[in-house]
Motif scaffolding. Structure first.
Motif, PDB file in Angstrom:
ATOM      1  N   CYS A 117       0.998  -0.963   0.180  1.00  0.00           N
ATOM      2  CA  CYS A 117      -0.051  -0.099   0.177  1.00  0.00           C
ATOM      3  C   CYS A 117       0.790   1.131  -0.096  1.00  0.00           C
ATOM      4  N   VAL A 118       0.694   2.455  -0.843  1.00  0.00           N
ATOM      5  CA  VAL A 118       1.360   3.414  -1.135  1.00  0.00           C
ATOM      6  C   VAL A 118       1.569   4.360   0.499  1.00  0.00           C
ATOM      7  N   ASP A 119       0.312   4.098   1.349  1.00  0.00           N
ATOM      8  CA  ASP A 119       0.393   4.720   2.602  1.00  0.00           C
ATOM      9  C   ASP A 119       1.471   4.103   3.455  1.00  0.00           C
ATOM     10  N   HIS A 120       2.126   3.203   3.296  1.00  0.00           N
ATOM     11  CA  HIS A 120       3.107   2.725   4.101  1.00  0.00           C
ATOM     12  C   HIS A 120       4.388   2.950   3.438  1.00  0.00           C
ATOM     13  N   LEU A 121       4.536   3.610   2.522  1.00  0.00           N
ATOM     14  CA  LEU A 121       6.062   3.946   1.881  1.00  0.00           C
ATOM     15  C   LEU A 121       6.482   5.154   2.509  1.00  0.00           C
ATOM     16  N   SER A 122       7.988   5.287   2.489  1.00  0.00           N
ATOM     17  CA  SER A 122       8.741   6.329   2.831  1.00  0.00           C
ATOM     18  C   SER A 122       8.565   7.527   1.859  1.00  0.00           C
ATOM     19  N   GLY A 123       9.121   8.720   2.265  1.00  0.00           N
ATOM     20  CA  GLY A 123       9.206   9.815   1.396  1.00  0.00           C
ATOM     21  C   GLY A 123       9.757   9.386  -0.076  1.00  0.00           C
ATOM     22  N   GLY A 124      11.067   8.973  -0.008  1.00  0.00           N
ATOM     23  CA  GLY A 124      11.832   8.538  -1.061  1.00  0.00           C
ATOM     24  C   GLY A 124      11.286   7.604  -1.929  1.00  0.00           C
ATOM     25  N   GLN A 125      10.517   6.361  -1.335  1.00  0.00           N
ATOM     26  CA  GLN A 125       9.917   5.317  -2.068  1.00  0.00           C
ATOM     27  C   GLN A 125       8.679   5.983  -2.818  1.00  0.00           C
ATOM     28  N   LYS A 126       7.877   6.996  -2.132  1.00  0.00           N
ATOM     29  CA  LYS A 126       6.763   7.667  -2.768  1.00  0.00           C
ATOM     30  C   LYS A 126       7.325   8.021  -3.991  1.00  0.00           C
ATOM     31  N   LYS A 127       8.353   9.000  -3.820  1.00  0.00           N
ATOM     32  CA  LYS A 127       9.125   9.680  -5.059  1.00  0.00           C
ATOM     33  C   LYS A 127       9.219   9.057  -6.272  1.00  0.00           C
ATOM     34  N   ARG A 128       9.860   7.776  -5.933  1.00  0.00           N
ATOM     35  CA  ARG A 128      10.188   6.776  -7.188  1.00  0.00           C
ATOM     36  C   ARG A 128       9.069   6.033  -7.770  1.00  0.00           C
ATOM     37  N   VAL A 129       8.054   5.855  -6.895  1.00  0.00           N
ATOM     38  CA  VAL A 129       6.593   5.277  -7.576  1.00  0.00           C
ATOM     39  C   VAL A 129       6.185   6.229  -8.298  1.00  0.00           C
ATOM     40  N   ALA A 130       6.211   7.668  -7.869  1.00  0.00           N
ATOM     41  CA  ALA A 130       5.667   8.587  -8.754  1.00  0.00           C
ATOM     42  C   ALA A 130       6.265   8.860 -10.148  1.00  0.00           C
ATOM     43  N   LEU A 131       7.675   8.871  -9.963  1.00  0.00           N
ATOM     44  CA  LEU A 131       8.528   8.803 -11.288  1.00  0.00           C
ATOM     45  C   LEU A 131       8.204   7.675 -12.317  1.00  0.00           C
ATOM     46  N   ALA A 132       7.898   6.657 -11.613  1.00  0.00           N
ATOM     47  CA  ALA A 132       7.513   5.301 -12.406  1.00  0.00           C
ATOM     48  C   ALA A 132       6.087   5.530 -13.260  1.00  0.00           C
ATOM     49  N   LYS A 133       5.203   6.291 -12.256  1.00  0.00           N
ATOM     50  CA  LYS A 133       3.979   6.475 -13.094  1.00  0.00           C
ATOM     51  C   LYS A 133       4.070   7.520 -14.335  1.00  0.00           C
ATOM     52  N   THR A 148      16.255  12.828  -9.690  1.00  0.00           N
ATOM     53  CA  THR A 148      17.467  12.049  -9.028  1.00  0.00           C
ATOM     54  C   THR A 148      17.339  11.750  -7.587  1.00  0.00           C
ATOM     55  N   ASN A 149      16.553  12.759  -6.653  1.00  0.00           N
ATOM     56  CA  ASN A 149      16.623  12.566  -5.451  1.00  0.00           C
ATOM     57  C   ASN A 149      15.952  11.149  -4.903  1.00  0.00           C
ATOM     58  N   HIS A 150      16.749  10.551  -4.180  1.00  0.00           N
ATOM     59  CA  HIS A 150      16.171   9.391  -3.609  1.00  0.00           C
ATOM     60  C   HIS A 150      16.562   8.085  -4.551  1.00  0.00           C
ATOM     61  N   LEU A 151      17.386   8.302  -5.617  1.00  0.00           N
ATOM     62  CA  LEU A 151      17.761   7.317  -6.348  1.00  0.00           C
ATOM     63  C   LEU A 151      19.249   7.109  -6.228  1.00  0.00           C
ATOM     64  N   ASP A 152      19.795   5.687  -6.053  1.00  0.00           N
ATOM     65  CA  ASP A 152      21.265   5.348  -6.180  1.00  0.00           C
ATOM     66  C   ASP A 152      21.703   5.377  -7.516  1.00  0.00           C
ATOM     67  N   ASP A 153      23.242   5.078  -7.626  1.00  0.00           N
ATOM     68  CA  ASP A 153      23.913   5.233  -8.609  1.00  0.00           C
ATOM     69  C   ASP A 153      23.405   4.369 -10.071  1.00  0.00           C
ATOM     70  N   ARG A 154      22.873   3.285  -9.539  1.00  0.00           N
ATOM     71  CA  ARG A 154      22.296   2.428 -10.658  1.00  0.00           C
ATOM     72  C   ARG A 154      21.202   2.660 -11.019  1.00  0.00           C
ATOM     73  N   MET A 155      20.154   3.346 -10.321  1.00  0.00           N
ATOM     74  CA  MET A 155      18.945   3.896 -10.828  1.00  0.00           C
ATOM     75  C   MET A 155      18.981   5.204 -11.587  1.00  0.00           C
TER      76      MET A 155
END
Length: 605
Positions: A117-133, A148-155
């Motif tokens: 559930c998106v309600d359980h995600l951290s701020g960084g996880q939410k940013k990556r999910v929003a980027l995917a959408k 690029t905030n909250h992304l690691d080198d590979r991402m």
């Protein structure tokens, strides 16, 4: 062909004009990076282009049927939906293909539990999910605010490849300078309400901006020179009744009303001076697990005086945990951290702590201290704020009026105001604008203490650190000499080989037993200075300083002789020769310093 035309737009926030009669066009092949100081209107600018805000004046004209996808800096989510439901958002006929694509993008962004559930995600996880959408939806224009905030080198590498293949327009705000270099073909700089366009990536932008500013300075010098002549003429007494004299007086008024080019002041920062004894920070056999997963396994390390250490690795690997253990904010499961009596740690957390919104900016800093010691005496809280781009007007602004990036910059000032001799920085480049990062890098370059930084900002690591600690599998941490580019070269070299043993020949394992062994195996044959080397090592920093001063003087001479091509060419030749000598000295200093550290390390074992 322009698909978006911005025509004479203006936007006022409070008493600050963030956009002042700005016009330009966006072509269908543009990949644009927007840069500028936090609070200068970058996000506002994106919102206006996306149609989420209206300008006070002017208009934005878009091509018919133009589809825009927008990633805001702080995305909002519906409640009680799963990650996959939020990202895919499709009907049954499209479900299989869209779901498959969504999962692939989420995987590349490090999100693997699609049903969470998106309600359980951290701020960084939410940013990556929003980027995917945003990336999943077909679109003509991608507008990305800090992607690029909250992304690691590979991402980040994956996103670079994705955007380079993307056939539409990209318009983004990011402070990742490597990312700008690899993705963009145009830079828009927002400065003092104006927008300056440069047809180049970030490296090209730096060159073109320097040329533009030099032309503005030359024009200002000419204006001042003519103004002095006209004022002398006016003092001698003029006959204002003739038409020519009236025209000349009008010209004088025009010259007097002219404005010098604006620039950001306070970009120089002396290092805070706090004494450091012989004992620094020593880590012995550090082990840490989280939810039955080993983050750090039997880690041994001694931080040497003056070291700049960068820590890299994927999200969730334990970088922040290691920093907290070093800062004595978290305890290892077992192992020991020894901190010298004179060590004073300044810790910059990944997230800005809660601030009293009603408190004034200057008072937030004065709560720590009114003055701090530097090489040249003392610096006041007000002066520190000025040098980190909080002018006298902003210093009496309530904290609640600041943007997210400005709060991050203020938090950094507070950490520096504590006068530490060890700086521990957790993702220092998050939400900091490029001018502030440049100031911070200059500050760290002269900082007399130890710097330990966990960061995904490759440009920052290259500019600041001289050693990399890389988190690998199963809590192993490997050591690489040099900055991020050196680390990447070493990893790429090792990846051409098959075995893990080959990789460990490239990196120095920091397990105590392995470290001791690899120092003996990899140390140079002579682990002491010759008489000549010792003499050279004692004076080389002074030699480098003299060369740097000489180059600075020659640069001033170039400005003074800008109109004399013969003198200018001679000065440029002398400057090129001095810079070549400086490079040789720097290479030699790097070798001698590395040898000195290895000699010191061998003594400890």
């Amino acid at each position: 062909m322009n698909i978006i035309n911005v025509e004479n737009i203006s936007k006022l926030y409070g008493d600050k004009m963030v956009l002042n009669h700005v016009s330009f066009g966006i072509q269908d092949t543009d990949k644009i990076g927007i840069v500028g100081i936090n609070g200068n209107g970058k996000t506002t600018f994106l919102n206006i282009i996306a149609g989420l805000e209206e300008p006070d004046e002017g208009e934005v004209i878009k091509q018919n049927s133009l589809h825009i996808s927008y990633l805001p800096q702080n995305p909002e989510f519906p409640e009680h939906v799963s990650i996959l439901e939020y990202v895919a958002n499709v009907n049954d006929n499209e479900a299989w293909e869209a779901t498959s694509t969504a999962k692939r993008i989420l995987n590349n962004l490090g999100v693997t539990d699609y049903n969470e559930c998106v309600d359980h995600l951290s701020g960084g996880q939410k940013k990556r999910v929003a980027l995917a959408k945003v990336l999943l939806n077909p679109t003509d224009v991608l507008i990305l605010d800090e992607p690029t905030n909250h992304l690691d080198d590979r991402m980040i590498s994956w996103l670079e490849s994705y955007l380079n293949r993307f056939r539409g327009v990209v318009l983004m705000v990011t402070h990742d300078r490597f990312f700008l270099d690899k993705v963009t073909n145009k830079i828009l700089e927002i400065s003092h309400g104006q927008v300056y366009s440069y047809d180049a990536n970030y490296s090209g932008f730096l060159e073109l901006k320097a040329q533009r500013e030099e032309m503005l300075l030359a024009t200002e010098r000419k204006r001042q020179s003519v103004l002095r002549m006209e004022l002398e003429w006016a003092k001698r007494g003029c006959r204002a009744r003739s038409t020519k004299q009236k025209a000349r007086l009008e010209r004088l008024e025009t010259l007097k009303n002219g404005k010098a080019p604006k620039s950001y002041v306070g970009v120089e920062m002396e290092s805070v001076e706090t004494r450091m004894g012989k004992k620094t920070i020593e880590l012995h056999g550090i082990h840490k697990e989280y939810e039955n997963r080993v983050l750090i396994d039997n880690f041994e390390y001694i931080f040497l005086r003056g070291q700049r250490v960068g820590i890299v690795g994927p999200n969730g690997c334990g970088k922040s945990t290691l920093l907290k253990i070093i800062a004595d904010l978290e305890q290892p499961d077992y192992g020991q951290v020894e901190i010298g009596e004179t060590i004073k740690i300044g810790y910059l957390a990944q997230n800005v702590p809660d601030m009293d919104g009603r408190q004034r900016v200057i008072d937030y800093i004065r709560d720590v201290a009114e003055y701090i010691p530097t090489k040249d005496g003392k610096i006041s809280a007000a002066m520190l704020l000025e040098r980190f781009l909080f002018d006298s007007g902003m210093q009496y602004t309530p904290v609640e009026k600041l943007s997210g990036g400005e709060k991050r910059r203020l938090y950094l000032c507070k950490v520096l105001m504590e006068a530490p001799n060890v700086l521990i920085l957790d993702e220092p480049s998050n939400d900091l604008d490029i001018p502030t990062l440049t100031i911070l890098e200059d500050y760290l370059d002269s900082f007399a203490g130890i710097v330990i930084a966990a960061s995904h900002d490759r440009y920052f690591l290259d500019n600041v650190v001289d050693r990399i600690l890389s988190f690998e599998d199963n809590g192993t941490i490997l050591q690489y000499e040099g900055g991020y580019s050196d680390y990447q070269d070493a990893v790429n070299t090792s990846n051409t080989n098959v075995s893990e043993a080959d990789r460990k020949d490239v990196a120095l394992s920091v397990d105590k037993k392995t470290t001791s062994k690899s120092w003996k195996e990899q140390a140079p044959v002579k682990l002491k200075f010759t008489y000549k080397e010792q003499k050279e090592f004692d004076t080389i920093e002074e030699d480098i300083e003299k060369l740097e001063n000489k180059i600075a003087e020659l640069e001033q001479d170039m400005l003074k002789n800008a109109t004399d091509s013969f003198k200018l060419r001679k000065i440029m030749e002398e400057k090129d020769e001095a810079e070549a000598t400086l490079l040789e000295k720097m290479d030699r200093w790097e070798y001698l310093t590395d040898l000195a550290e290895k000699i010191e390390a061998q003594k400890k074992y």
